[in-house]
Design a protein around this motif. Sequence first.
Motif, PDB file in Angstrom:
ATOM      1  N   ASP A   1       0.847  -1.199   0.000  1.00  0.00           N
ATOM      2  CA  ASP A   1       0.000   0.000   0.000  1.00  0.00           C
ATOM      3  C   ASP A   1       0.879   1.245   0.000  1.00  0.00           C
ATOM      4  O   ASP A   1       1.880   1.315   0.730  1.00  0.00           O
ATOM      5  N   GLU A   2       0.480   2.226  -0.792  1.00  0.00           N
ATOM      6  CA  GLU A   2       1.295   3.445  -0.915  1.00  0.00           C
ATOM      7  C   GLU A   2       0.695   4.618  -0.131  1.00  0.00           C
ATOM      8  O   GLU A   2      -0.531   4.757  -0.053  1.00  0.00           O
ATOM      9  N   VAL A   3       1.580   5.423   0.405  1.00  0.00           N
ATOM     10  CA  VAL A   3       1.169   6.620   1.134  1.00  0.00           C
ATOM     11  C   VAL A   3       1.898   7.808   0.516  1.00  0.00           C
ATOM     12  O   VAL A   3       3.128   7.835   0.473  1.00  0.00           O
TER      13      VAL A   3
ATOM     14  N   VAL B   1       5.479   4.863   7.914  1.00  0.00           N
ATOM     15  CA  VAL B   1       4.840   4.100   6.830  1.00  0.00           C
ATOM     16  C   VAL B   1       5.598   2.792   6.620  1.00  0.00           C
ATOM     17  O   VAL B   1       5.003   1.711   6.505  1.00  0.00           O
ATOM     18  N   LEU B   2       6.929   2.873   6.612  1.00  0.00           N
ATOM     19  CA  LEU B   2       7.745   1.666   6.421  1.00  0.00           C
ATOM     20  C   LEU B   2       7.545   0.694   7.579  1.00  0.00           C
ATOM     21  O   LEU B   2       7.394  -0.517   7.370  1.00  0.00           O
ATOM     22  N   LEU B   3       7.516   1.203   8.795  1.00  0.00           N
ATOM     23  CA  LEU B   3       7.303   0.332   9.957  1.00  0.00           C
ATOM     24  C   LEU B   3       5.951  -0.377   9.878  1.00  0.00           C
ATOM     25  O   LEU B   3       5.807  -1.510  10.326  1.00  0.00           O
ATOM     26  N   ALA B   4       4.979   0.327   9.309  1.00  0.00           N
ATOM     27  CA  ALA B   4       3.632  -0.243   9.200  1.00  0.00           C
ATOM     28  C   ALA B   4       3.500  -1.147   7.970  1.00  0.00           C
ATOM     29  O   ALA B   4       2.416  -1.664   7.698  1.00  0.00           O
ATOM     30  N   GLY B   5       4.589  -1.312   7.223  1.00  0.00           N
ATOM     31  CA  GLY B   5       4.572  -2.248   6.088  1.00  0.00           C
ATOM     32  C   GLY B   5       4.181  -1.617   4.769  1.00  0.00           C
ATOM     33  O   GLY B   5       4.044  -2.305   3.762  1.00  0.00           O
ATOM     34  N   GLY B   6       3.994  -0.293   4.726  1.00  0.00           N
ATOM     35  CA  GLY B   6       3.595   0.375   3.486  1.00  0.00           C
ATOM     36  C   GLY B   6       4.786   0.950   2.744  1.00  0.00           C
ATOM     37  O   GLY B   6       5.936   0.781   3.145  1.00  0.00           O
ATOM     38  N   GLU B   7       4.467   1.636   1.639  1.00  0.00           N
ATOM     39  CA  GLU B   7       5.504   2.241   0.789  1.00  0.00           C
ATOM     40  C   GLU B   7       5.295   3.754   0.732  1.00  0.00           C
ATOM     41  O   GLU B   7       4.272   4.215   0.202  1.00  0.00           O
TER      42      GLU B   7
ATOM     43  N   PRO C   1      -3.144   3.370  -8.352  1.00  0.00           N
ATOM     44  CA  PRO C   1      -4.227   2.540  -7.811  1.00  0.00           C
ATOM     45  C   PRO C   1      -3.896   1.978  -6.423  1.00  0.00           C
ATOM     46  O   PRO C   1      -4.788   1.565  -5.684  1.00  0.00           O
ATOM     47  N   LYS C   2      -2.604   1.972  -6.063  1.00  0.00           N
ATOM     48  CA  LYS C   2      -2.215   1.421  -4.748  1.00  0.00           C
ATOM     49  C   LYS C   2      -2.208   2.474  -3.636  1.00  0.00           C
ATOM     50  O   LYS C   2      -1.934   2.163  -2.484  1.00  0.00           O
TER      51      LYS C   2
END
Length: 400
Positions: free
Chosen positions: A116-118, A132-138, A163-164
């Motif tokens: 998932d992207e932020v 965001v990285l700690l939470a597993g996102g990009e 879309p992500k």
Amino acid sequence: MAFLSDTLSRVKPSPTIAVTTKAAELKAEGRDVIGLGAGEPDFDTPQNIKDAAKAAIDAGKTKYTAVDGIPELKKAICAKFKRDNALDYTPAQVTIGTGGKQVLYNALVATLNAGDEVVIPAPYWVSYPDMVLLAGGEPVIAEATAETAYKLTPEALEAAITPKTKWLIFNSPSNPTGAGYTWDELKALTDVLLRHPHVWVMSDDMYEHLVYDDFKFCTPAEVEPALYERTLTVNGVSKAYAMTGWRIGYAAGPVEIIKAMGKIQSQSTSNPCSVSQWAAVEALNGPQDYIAENNKTFQRRRDLVVEMLNAATGIECPVPEGAFYVYPSIAGCIGKTSAGGAKIVDDEAFATALLEETGVAVVFGAAFGTSPCFRVSYATSDEALREACTRIQKFCAGLS
Ligand SMILES: Cc1ncc(COP(=O)(O)O)c(C=O)c1O
């Protein structure tokens, strides 16, 4: 070390905390250091707030509370949103955590899946990408430049959305630039989000009350009511009420996400400090007039710092609308050599040489994703600021 997690290798420690620590170490060694790195007001917490905390202790309000906060504080937060932002939230739409930092982190952990992207506008507060990285996102960085006074343009936002994309993190007034978005500037961004119904907005309004020159603060759910159902509005008492050490932050948004954030908190830290929550009730419900008084001081300091930095060779400093930071460019210093023999190859080299040769501690721009710049926190005395800026002017004059 093999024992440590893979997640850890994705993040770096906070560079702003590193600068503050380094400055404190040098000071302890007897060096004459002026720290312009800290992100906290130098004012004391107002007396009425301290008294409310003492009364809470004496009344035995020292036990566990509901995980995401006491009803009295949730009520005060709802009243604050109505009063300051014309936003209607019920207590069930409010969650309270140990500082705005924990609230933002809970929201990301509660919503992000791998990939998932932020979207994070740069210059950004140092913690967003790493959270965001700690939470597993990009993290997807959308650059704002000096030409737009470091404010994200609708075009740059549009280009960053895929879309992500799950969230846009929006921060006005900004740490590190102090840039505040006007209603029209924010509306141009919310118009983009209206075209992308899968994207939510996390608005970090931590510096809401620290604004100058009649600047009028606004927040996404207020500017575009159609976004209310996909907006998380985050705020806290740390900056406006000089309560950084009390650790109270909060957010309001759709019930489902608020509940999810509470679930994360229930299995990590449980409730924020009970005494601090009672202090925060007083902060939000009590007199607000000292904020305007403090702002007069901050505005005077901002003007002093901007003027003195613009008088330094090679530095260009925009005038920001809020917070207690300025974010000058040092493009005119890059490639030169300091009087002490340091090659100024980038903003980190500039900040290191400045600290070593003059004792002035600032945070280099690369830490916030935009170079070559540095951040000055002017939440310190006029005298210290004048001396620090004089040293910066001399340092710049000595570059060859
Ligand atoms: C933009 C921004 N958001 C959030 C926070 C976190 O504030 P708190 O001290 O309430 O955790 C800070 C603190 O520096 C900040 O600058």
